[in-house]
Design an enzyme around this catalytic site. Structure first.
Site, PDB file in Angstrom:
ATOM      1  N   HIS A  28       0.835  -1.212   0.000  1.00 32.38           N
ATOM      2  CA  HIS A  28       0.000   0.000   0.000  1.00 32.38           C
ATOM      3  C   HIS A  28       0.864   1.254   0.000  1.00 32.38           C
ATOM      4  O   HIS A  28       0.666   2.160  -0.832  1.00 32.38           O
ATOM      5  CB  HIS A  28      -0.904  -0.024   1.234  1.00 32.38           C
ATOM      6  CG  HIS A  28      -1.785   1.175   1.372  1.00 32.38           C
ATOM      7  ND1 HIS A  28      -3.123   1.159   1.039  1.00 32.38           N
ATOM      8  CD2 HIS A  28      -1.539   2.442   1.817  1.00 32.38           C
ATOM      9  CE1 HIS A  28      -3.654   2.346   1.256  1.00 32.38           C
ATOM     10  NE2 HIS A  28      -2.703   3.144   1.732  1.00 32.38           N
ATOM     11  N   GLU A  29       1.823   1.320   0.913  1.00 30.76           N
ATOM     12  CA  GLU A  29       2.672   2.510   1.007  1.00 30.76           C
ATOM     13  C   GLU A  29       3.634   2.598  -0.180  1.00 30.76           C
ATOM     14  O   GLU A  29       3.921   3.695  -0.672  1.00 30.76           O
ATOM     15  CB  GLU A  29       3.437   2.509   2.332  1.00 30.76           C
ATOM     16  CG  GLU A  29       2.563   2.570   3.580  1.00 30.76           C
ATOM     17  CD  GLU A  29       1.654   3.788   3.598  1.00 30.76           C
ATOM     18  OE1 GLU A  29       2.022   4.832   3.020  1.00 30.76           O
ATOM     19  OE2 GLU A  29       0.559   3.694   4.198  1.00 30.76           O
ATOM     20  N   HIS A  32       1.880   4.234  -3.081  1.00 30.03           N
ATOM     21  CA  HIS A  32       1.880   5.700  -2.962  1.00 30.03           C
ATOM     22  C   HIS A  32       3.222   6.264  -3.428  1.00 30.03           C
ATOM     23  O   HIS A  32       3.280   7.205  -4.230  1.00 30.03           O
ATOM     24  CB  HIS A  32       1.661   6.117  -1.503  1.00 30.03           C
ATOM     25  CG  HIS A  32       0.274   5.936  -0.998  1.00 30.03           C
ATOM     26  ND1 HIS A  32      -0.841   6.374  -1.679  1.00 30.03           N
ATOM     27  CD2 HIS A  32      -0.185   5.395   0.165  1.00 30.03           C
ATOM     28  CE1 HIS A  32      -1.930   6.101  -0.967  1.00 30.03           C
ATOM     29  NE2 HIS A  32      -1.558   5.507   0.142  1.00 30.03           N
TER      30      HIS A  32
END
Length: 205
Positions: A28-29, A32
Site C-alpha cells: 500500500h505505502e 503511494h
C-alpha cells in the site's frame, strides 16, 4: 480485539494474518511512493520509500496498536503536492487502496484456479479479506486517510479545510473515535466489497 489474542487461541492464524498485514501495508505505502516518484515528485525516493522493504514502511506504534487493539497504521509516505498538482495528488492518494484491491482480486482468482487445499485457501482468504479492509478503510473520506486526500483533490476548497484539520494535535483521536462509532456500517461495506470481489471472479460463497 487485537491480533495478540490469537497467539494462544490460534497461533497459525496469528502468523498468517501478521505476515499478510505487514506485506499488504508495505505494498500500500509502496504504491503511494512509486506513483509519486513516477509522476515527478522526488520526495518519497529522498526518504527511501520507493521500496518493498517492510522496515521502511511499518510504523512501530501503528504496528503495536494493530497487535493490541486490532487497528493500526503504517508510516505515511511524504510527498510534495506542489510537484504533483491536483490530479497527480489524487492519483498518488488513490494508488494505495487500488493496490490493495488488486491484491484482493489476485487472491480471489487464485482461490478459483488453484486446487482446493485447506491451508492455501485459508491464506488466500485472509489475504483477500485484509486487503479489502485496507482498501475500504483508507477510502473513507475523513482526515488522515487516503479518501480525505482524494476528496480534497476533487474539491480543492474542502481539501484546504481537511488539511488544516489534519494539522491539529487532536485530529488522530477524533478520527479513531469516528471509526469506532461507525464500525458497524464500515464492516457492512467491507463485507459487501468482499462478496463483490469473490463473485466477480466466480468464486462460490
Amino acid at each position: 480485539m487485537g491480533l495478540i489474542s490469537l497467539l494462544t487461541t490460534n497461533p497459525t492464524a496469528f502468523v498468517i494474518i501478521a505476515v499478510a498485514l505487514a506485506l499488504s501495508l508495505t505494498v500500500h505505502e509502496f504504491a503511494h511512493a512509486w506513483t509519486a516518484d513516477r509522476l515527478g515528485d522526488p520526495t518519497p525516493r529522498r526518504y527511501g520509500r520507493v521500496t518493498l522493504n517492510p522496515a521502511r514502511h511499518l510504523d512501530p506504534f501503528g504496528t503495536l496498536l494493530l497487535l493490541i487493539a486490532g487497528f493500526g497504521f503504517a508510516r505515511p509516505v511524504p510527498i510534495n503536492p506542489n510537484n504533483l498538482g491536483r490530479w497527480g495528488t489524487l492519483w498518488v492518494s488513490a494508488a494505495g487502496p487500488i493496490s490493495n484491491l488488486l491484491i484482493a482480486f489476485v487472491a480471489a482468482v487464485l482461490l478459483r484456479v488453484l486446487p482446493a487445499n485447506q491451508i492455501t485457501d485459508l491464506v488466500l482468504l485472509y489475504v483477500l479479506s485484509i486487503n479489502v479492509v485496507l482498501a475500504v478503510f483508507n477510502l473513507i473520506p475523513i482526515p488522515l486517510l487516503d479518501g480525505s486526500r482524494i476528496l480534497g483533490a476533487l474539491v480543492p476548497s474542502l481539501g484546504r479545510s481537511l488539511a488544516q484539520f489534519e494539522a491539529q494535535p487532536f485530529s488522530f483521536v477524533i478520527v479513531m473515535l469516528f471509526i469506532f462509532i461507525a464500525r458497524d456500517p464500515i464492516g457492512n461495506i467491507i463485507s459487501s466489497v468482499q462478496r463483490w470481489v469473490l463473485t466477480t471472479v466466480g468464486v462460490g460463497l
